[in-house]
Structures are given as C-alpha cells and as structure tokens.
Design a protein around this motif. Structure first.
Motif, PDB file in Angstrom:
ATOM      1  N   GLU A 127       0.861  -1.178   0.000  1.00 27.92           N
ATOM      2  CA  GLU A 127       0.000   0.000   0.000  1.00 27.92           C
ATOM      3  C   GLU A 127       0.896   1.225   0.000  1.00 27.92           C
ATOM      4  N   ALA A 128       0.369   2.299  -0.548  1.00 29.30           N
ATOM      5  CA  ALA A 128       1.157   3.524  -0.653  1.00 29.30           C
ATOM      6  C   ALA A 128       0.242   4.723  -0.502  1.00 29.30           C
ATOM      7  N   SER A 129       0.849   5.863  -0.172  1.00 30.88           N
ATOM      8  CA  SER A 129       0.094   7.108  -0.048  1.00 30.88           C
ATOM      9  C   SER A 129       0.803   8.217  -0.815  1.00 30.88           C
ATOM     10  N   ILE A 130       0.000   9.026  -1.490  1.00 27.76           N
ATOM     11  CA  ILE A 130       0.477  10.245  -2.136  1.00 27.76           C
ATOM     12  C   ILE A 130      -0.288  11.392  -1.493  1.00 27.76           C
ATOM     13  N   VAL A 131       0.440  12.306  -0.875  1.00 25.21           N
ATOM     14  CA  VAL A 131      -0.184  13.405  -0.156  1.00 25.21           C
ATOM     15  C   VAL A 131       0.086  14.717  -0.897  1.00 25.21           C
ATOM     16  N   PHE A 132      -0.969  15.508  -1.068  1.00 25.70           N
ATOM     17  CA  PHE A 132      -0.846  16.838  -1.654  1.00 25.70           C
ATOM     18  C   PHE A 132      -1.263  17.859  -0.606  1.00 25.70           C
ATOM     19  N   VAL A 133      -0.362  18.747  -0.258  1.00 24.12           N
ATOM     20  CA  VAL A 133      -0.684  19.818   0.676  1.00 24.12           C
ATOM     21  C   VAL A 133      -1.131  21.024  -0.152  1.00 24.12           C
ATOM     22  N   THR A 134      -2.432  21.277  -0.129  1.00 19.11           N
ATOM     23  CA  THR A 134      -2.965  22.398  -0.898  1.00 19.11           C
ATOM     24  C   THR A 134      -3.169  23.579   0.049  1.00 19.11           C
ATOM     25  N   SER A 135      -4.402  24.028   0.233  1.00 19.74           N
ATOM     26  CA  SER A 135      -4.678  25.190   1.075  1.00 19.74           C
ATOM     27  C   SER A 135      -6.174  25.377   1.169  1.00 19.74           C
ATOM     28  N   GLY A 136      -6.610  26.060   2.213  1.00 20.29           N
ATOM     29  CA  GLY A 136      -8.002  26.473   2.249  1.00 20.29           C
ATOM     30  C   GLY A 136      -8.345  27.349   1.069  1.00 20.29           C
ATOM     31  N   LEU A 137      -7.335  28.017   0.502  1.00 24.36           N
ATOM     32  CA  LEU A 137      -7.559  28.877  -0.665  1.00 24.36           C
ATOM     33  C   LEU A 137      -7.833  28.074  -1.933  1.00 24.36           C
ATOM     34  N   ALA A 138      -7.685  26.758  -1.867  1.00 24.49           N
ATOM     35  CA  ALA A 138      -8.112  25.915  -2.985  1.00 24.49           C
ATOM     36  C   ALA A 138      -9.635  25.840  -3.057  1.00 24.49           C
ATOM     37  N   LEU A 139     -10.293  26.132  -1.937  1.00 26.15           N
ATOM     38  CA  LEU A 139     -11.753  26.116  -1.888  1.00 26.15           C
ATOM     39  C   LEU A 139     -12.347  27.439  -2.358  1.00 26.15           C
ATOM     40  N   ALA A 140     -11.742  28.530  -1.920  1.00 27.04           N
ATOM     41  CA  ALA A 140     -12.203  29.866  -2.304  1.00 27.04           C
ATOM     42  C   ALA A 140     -11.004  30.798  -2.298  1.00 27.04           C
ATOM     43  N   PRO A 141     -10.791  31.559  -3.361  1.00 31.26           N
ATOM     44  CA  PRO A 141      -9.568  32.363  -3.480  1.00 31.26           C
ATOM     45  C   PRO A 141      -9.621  33.658  -2.689  1.00 31.26           C
ATOM     46  N   SER A 142      -8.438  34.199  -2.410  1.00 32.98           N
ATOM     47  CA  SER A 142      -8.329  35.529  -1.828  1.00 32.98           C
ATOM     48  C   SER A 142      -7.975  36.528  -2.925  1.00 32.98           C
ATOM     49  N   LYS A 143      -8.116  37.803  -2.619  1.00 30.47           N
ATOM     50  CA  LYS A 143      -7.953  38.830  -3.644  1.00 30.47           C
ATOM     51  C   LYS A 143      -6.505  39.059  -4.043  1.00 30.47           C
ATOM     52  N   ASP A 144      -5.577  39.000  -3.094  1.00 31.82           N
ATOM     53  CA  ASP A 144      -4.207  39.424  -3.363  1.00 31.82           C
ATOM     54  C   ASP A 144      -3.237  38.293  -3.674  1.00 31.82           C
ATOM     55  N   ALA A 145      -3.756  37.120  -3.937  1.00 35.29           N
ATOM     56  CA  ALA A 145      -2.868  35.985  -4.222  1.00 35.29           C
ATOM     57  C   ALA A 145      -3.444  35.160  -5.375  1.00 35.29           C
ATOM     58  N   ALA A 146      -3.734  35.836  -6.473  1.00 36.24           N
ATOM     59  CA  ALA A 146      -4.438  35.196  -7.585  1.00 36.24           C
ATOM     60  C   ALA A 146      -3.698  33.967  -8.109  1.00 36.24           C
ATOM     61  N   VAL A 147      -2.397  34.091  -8.312  1.00 34.03           N
ATOM     62  CA  VAL A 147      -1.633  32.973  -8.873  1.00 34.03           C
ATOM     63  C   VAL A 147      -1.528  31.838  -7.868  1.00 34.03           C
ATOM     64  N   TYR A 148      -1.201  32.159  -6.619  1.00 36.30           N
ATOM     65  CA  TYR A 148      -1.091  31.123  -5.589  1.00 36.30           C
ATOM     66  C   TYR A 148      -2.407  30.359  -5.457  1.00 36.30           C
ATOM     67  N   CYS A 149      -3.519  31.081  -5.406  1.00 35.44           N
ATOM     68  CA  CYS A 149      -4.826  30.426  -5.276  1.00 35.44           C
ATOM     69  C   CYS A 149      -5.110  29.521  -6.469  1.00 35.44           C
ATOM     70  N   ALA A 150      -4.752  29.984  -7.653  1.00 37.51           N
ATOM     71  CA  ALA A 150      -4.980  29.175  -8.853  1.00 37.51           C
ATOM     72  C   ALA A 150      -4.174  27.883  -8.811  1.00 37.51           C
ATOM     73  N   THR A 151      -2.932  27.963  -8.317  1.00 35.90           N
ATOM     74  CA  THR A 151      -2.109  26.745  -8.255  1.00 35.90           C
ATOM     75  C   THR A 151      -2.689  25.735  -7.280  1.00 35.90           C
ATOM     76  N   LYS A 152      -3.182  26.214  -6.150  1.00 36.35           N
ATOM     77  CA  LYS A 152      -3.718  25.295  -5.146  1.00 36.35           C
ATOM     78  C   LYS A 152      -5.054  24.703  -5.588  1.00 36.35           C
TER      79      LYS A 152
END
Length: 240
Positions: A127-152
């Motif tokens: 068995e194996a696991s692949i973990v991706f650490v995204t962000s709460g901003l993956a659910l809804a973006p903030s105004k001043d981090a457009a690129v970061y939010c898009a990546t997550k």
C-alpha cells in the motif's frame, strides 16, 4: 496506514509545516527523506537522522534531478508539500511574470511531474500514499494571491482525478487543506495563525487513517460555508 518502517519522501521538509511533519513521521517510526533548498538546514537534518536531498522544484530540471537522485529506492509515502507564495495584484501592477511562472511550476507542475516520475516505486508497495498539501484557498480564493490560489485549486483538482484513477489500487491519494499557518511564507500577515506542529499532526493523522481529505483548523468552517453556498464562500474570501 501503519507508518512504522515506511519510506517517506517529503518535499519542502526543511522548514515550516514540512519540518514539523518530518519530525512527527520520524517519531512514529518512519524512515524520512526531506528535500529543500537551504543547504545548512539540510545538513542539520542529516545529523538528526533524516535523509536530505537538495532540490529546487521551481523548474523541470530540478524535479528530474530529484527523481534521478531517488533512483530505485523503495517508496511508500510521497508528500508533495513544497511550494511558494507570490503576491500578484494585476490591477495594481504588482506582478512579476517570472515569479508567477515559478509559483505555477513549484506548486502545481512539480507535484504532478514528481508523482509521475516516482509512481512506479509507489505501486510496487503493498500500500502507498500520495499526499498533496494544498490550502483552504483551494476552496475559495483571496484577492491578493491570484496565482497562488490558482495553483492550489489546480492541485486540488489533480488530486481528485488521481484518486479516481487509483480507486481499484492500494494507492491512497490524500489532500491536506491547511489554514493560515505560522511559517516564513506567512510572516508578513498579522493575523491568527496555526502552529506548524498542529497542522502537521492533522496531516499525519490523515495518512494513518487513509483519509481522502483533511480540512484543518478554520478551513473546516470554510468548507462548511462552501457546502451551503459556494458563492458566499467566495464573497467572504474576496471581501466582496
């Protein structure tokens, strides 16, 4: 998953959430190798029993070098934690296109390329696991981090698809969605922040329990609001 004796590759493991998670994995009996760009931090971690690989994951060459360095070693858990933030306010002209490209690569392209490059070793394990650490901003973006939010948000979508692809295999795809955590990346924000140790503990619990997603801290509330009204969640995060 029982992590005792498991071989772990943890990107971005020399500071912040990654470093806290590395120590918690090691304390639980895992054999942990971390990556990072700070040579001194990596050297210190080697003295504390970790494997450590210098790696710049903001470009394809750096990812491929990491894959080559890993070679043919066993791998049970891949944790895609490394990432970078960049301020991007297009209306105010606060955009460095090279920084934006590096952010897109480090946060989205690199995890996908690294996962693809190491997948054959993960699939050899019981068995194996692949973990991706995204962000709460993956659910809804903030105004001043457009690129970061898009990546997550993109990484979250990638995790969904990958999970479906492996639904008939013992490869667990886990997404961790942290809130604002007290790290070097968030040092400029004067707001309440979660400790890296608390965040890492929730991620480790998700690995042990083979959870598909773990919403950490205030991200749980954001997920609740999004479940009721995605548009409301967006308006709150965008201050509209």
């Amino acid at each position: 998953m029982n992590i005792v004796g498991k071989k772990v590759l943890l990107t971005g493991g020399s500071a912040g959430i990654g470093k806290a998670l590395a120590f918690q994995l090691q304390a639980g009996g895992a054999d942990v190798t971390v990556t990072g760009r700070n040579v001194q931090r990596l050297a210190e971690l080697r003295t504390q029993g970790f494997g450590a690989i210098e790696a710049d994951l903001s470009n394809a060459q750096g990812v491929d070098a990491l894959i080559a360095e890993w070679g043919k070693k066993d791998l049970d858990i891949l944790i895609n934690n490394a990432g970078m933030g960049v301020e991007t306010n297009y209306a105010e002209g606060k955009v460095d296109p090279d920084d934006a490209d590096a952010c897109f690569y480090a946060n989205l392209s690199a995890p996908a390329r690294l996962t693809g490059g190491l997948l054959r070793w993960l699939r050899k394990r019981p068995e194996a696991s692949i973990v991706f650490v995204t962000s709460g901003l993956a659910l809804a973006p903030s105004k001043d981090a457009a690129v970061y939010c898009a990546t997550k948000a993109g990484l979250r979508s990638f995790a969904f698809s990958l999970r479906a692809q492996f639904k008939n295999e013992p490869v667990h795809v886990i997404e961790a969605l942290p809130p604002m955590v007290d790290t070097q990346m968030t040092s400029a924000y004067d707001v309440s922040k979660m400790s890296p140790e608390h965040c890492a503990g929730d991620i480790l619990d998700a690995i042990k329990r083979n959870k598909a997603e773990v919403h950490i801290g205030q991200t749980r509330l954001l997920r609740f609001v999004q479940g009721i009204s995605p548009s409301l969640a967006r308006r709150i995060m965008l201050n509209l």
